[in-house]
Each structure stands twice: as structure tokens, then as C-alpha cells.
Design a protein around this motif. Structure first.
Motif, mmCIF file in Angstrom:
data_model
loop_
_atom_site.group_PDB
_atom_site.id
_atom_site.type_symbol
_atom_site.label_atom_id
_atom_site.label_comp_id
_atom_site.label_asym_id
_atom_site.label_seq_id
_atom_site.Cartn_x
_atom_site.Cartn_y
_atom_site.Cartn_z
ATOM 1 N N LEU A 67 1.001 -0.989 -0.189
ATOM 2 C CA LEU A 67 -0.139 0.247 -0.128
ATOM 3 C C LEU A 67 0.844 1.011 -0.597
ATOM 4 N N ALA A 68 1.549 0.924 1.108
ATOM 5 C CA ALA A 68 2.379 2.540 0.847
ATOM 6 C C ALA A 68 3.367 2.383 -0.978
ATOM 7 N N LEU A 69 3.864 1.406 -1.203
ATOM 8 C CA LEU A 69 5.120 1.735 -2.732
ATOM 9 C C LEU A 69 3.864 2.232 -3.752
ATOM 10 N N TRP A 70 2.379 1.874 -3.492
ATOM 11 C CA TRP A 70 1.503 2.328 -4.806
ATOM 12 C C TRP A 70 1.013 3.462 -4.108
ATOM 13 N N CYS A 71 0.612 3.951 -2.707
ATOM 14 C CA CYS A 71 0.304 5.404 -2.555
ATOM 15 C C CYS A 71 1.624 6.470 -3.177
ATOM 16 N N GLY A 72 3.276 5.836 -2.601
ATOM 17 C CA GLY A 72 3.549 6.278 -2.634
ATOM 18 C C GLY A 72 4.247 6.967 -4.727
ATOM 19 N N PHE A 73 4.005 6.332 -5.249
ATOM 20 C CA PHE A 73 3.761 6.223 -6.848
ATOM 21 C C PHE A 73 2.655 6.551 -6.654
ATOM 22 N N ALA A 74 1.966 7.270 -6.836
ATOM 23 C CA ALA A 74 0.840 7.788 -6.924
ATOM 24 C C ALA A 74 1.172 9.290 -6.450
ATOM 25 N N ALA A 75 2.058 9.325 -5.433
ATOM 26 C CA ALA A 75 3.012 10.957 -4.887
ATOM 27 C C ALA A 75 3.792 11.514 -5.778
ATOM 28 N N LEU A 76 4.824 10.541 -6.505
ATOM 29 C CA LEU A 76 5.311 11.075 -7.145
ATOM 30 C C LEU A 76 4.697 11.309 -8.593
ATOM 31 N N ARG A 77 3.800 10.737 -9.029
ATOM 32 C CA ARG A 77 3.102 10.857 -10.096
ATOM 33 C C ARG A 77 2.091 12.630 -9.507
ATOM 34 N N ASP A 78 2.502 12.934 -9.151
ATOM 35 C CA ASP A 78 1.738 14.085 -8.544
ATOM 36 C C ASP A 78 -0.111 13.664 -8.328
ATOM 37 N N GLN A 79 -0.526 13.147 -8.002
ATOM 38 C CA GLN A 79 -1.880 12.868 -7.809
ATOM 39 C C GLN A 79 -2.061 11.896 -6.316
ATOM 40 N N PRO A 80 -3.474 12.675 -6.446
ATOM 41 C CA PRO A 80 -3.880 12.052 -5.157
ATOM 42 C C PRO A 80 -4.995 10.720 -4.614
ATOM 43 N N THR A 81 -5.023 10.670 -3.744
ATOM 44 C CA THR A 81 -5.441 9.538 -3.763
ATOM 45 C C THR A 81 -6.172 8.634 -4.529
ATOM 46 N N LYS A 82 -7.328 8.101 -5.090
ATOM 47 C CA LYS A 82 -8.245 7.610 -5.551
ATOM 48 C C LYS A 82 -9.153 7.185 -4.818
ATOM 49 N N ASP A 83 -10.108 6.910 -5.781
ATOM 50 C CA ASP A 83 -10.731 5.212 -4.961
ATOM 51 C C ASP A 83 -10.238 4.114 -4.900
#
Length: 119
Positions: free
Chosen positions: A16-32
Motif C-alpha cells: 500500500l505504501a509503495l502504491w500510494c507513494g508511486f501516486a505521489a511521485l506522479r503528483d496524484q491524490p489518492t483515488k478510489d
């Protein structure tokens, strides 16, 4: 306590941390999808809480004390949902960072639970 369940929850927290961290690197908020992942990890923590309470009810004792063990169980249960709510409040990349931090905290709490139980 079930060592396999503890390991699965720690691994799920890191994924989960890697997945959300990857979203942060792509400048994205948390999604559904991230929130669904957080819900799955939170359900695993609920299962661990139930297993821990059942073990305590059967007379098993953690090596480092029941109070500390229960406190860590509750903290492990709460950390991902709290991070999820905080990530919803911050709908920027920092929300994804918060969710990733919640996954890392869960993994660390799981390692500590393993130590407290006597692993």
C-alpha cells in the motif's frame, strides 16, 4: 498469535505504501482504488485484532505484557483508516504521501506486535 497473518499484514502495508507513494511521485491524490486498498488492509487488521483477542481469551500471554499488546493491536487497526481520512482531507499529492506513510507505520507496528508476542 498467527505469525503468518502478521507477515501478510506487514507486507500489505508496504505494498500500500509503495502504491500510494508511486501516486505521489506522479503528483496524484489518492483515488478510489487507493481507498479500496486501504479498506482491504484495514480488514486484515480487524482480523488480526479478532485473532489477538481470541488468543488472549484462551489464556495465552504476550511476553511483553497484555496492555502493551492490546495498545499496539488498536494502533495497528487505526493507523490506515486515519491515514485514509487524512488523505481525503488533502486532495493533493500530499494526501497520497499521507496514505503511504500510514502503510509504513502499519508495517512497523506489525513488526513490533511480533516482538511483543514473543516472536
Amino acid at each position: 498469535m498467527l505469525d503468518a497473518l502478521t507477515a501478510v499484514i506487514a507486507a500489505a502495508g508496504l505494498v500500500l505504501a509503495l502504491w500510494c507513494g508511486f501516486a505521489a511521485l506522479r503528483d496524484q491524490p489518492t483515488k478510489d482504488w487507493h481507498l479500496i486498498g486501504m479498506a482491504v488492509v484495514a480488514l486484515l487488521a480487524v482480523a488480526q485484532l479478532v485473532v489477538g483477542v481470541v488468543e488472549l481469551g484462551r489464556g495465552e500471554k504476550p511476553e511483553q505484557g497484555t496492555t502493551v499488546f492490546v495498545a499496539y493491536l488498536v494502533a495497528a487497526l487505526a493507523c490506515v483508516p486515519v491515514a485514509g481520512f487524512m488523505s481525503l482531507a488533502e486532495r493533493t499529492r500530499w494526501g497520497s504521501v499521507t496514505a503511504a506513510a500510514g502503510g509504513v507505520v502499519l508495517a512497523v507496528l506489525e513488526l513490533r506486535l511480533f516482538d511483543i508476542w514473543g516472536g
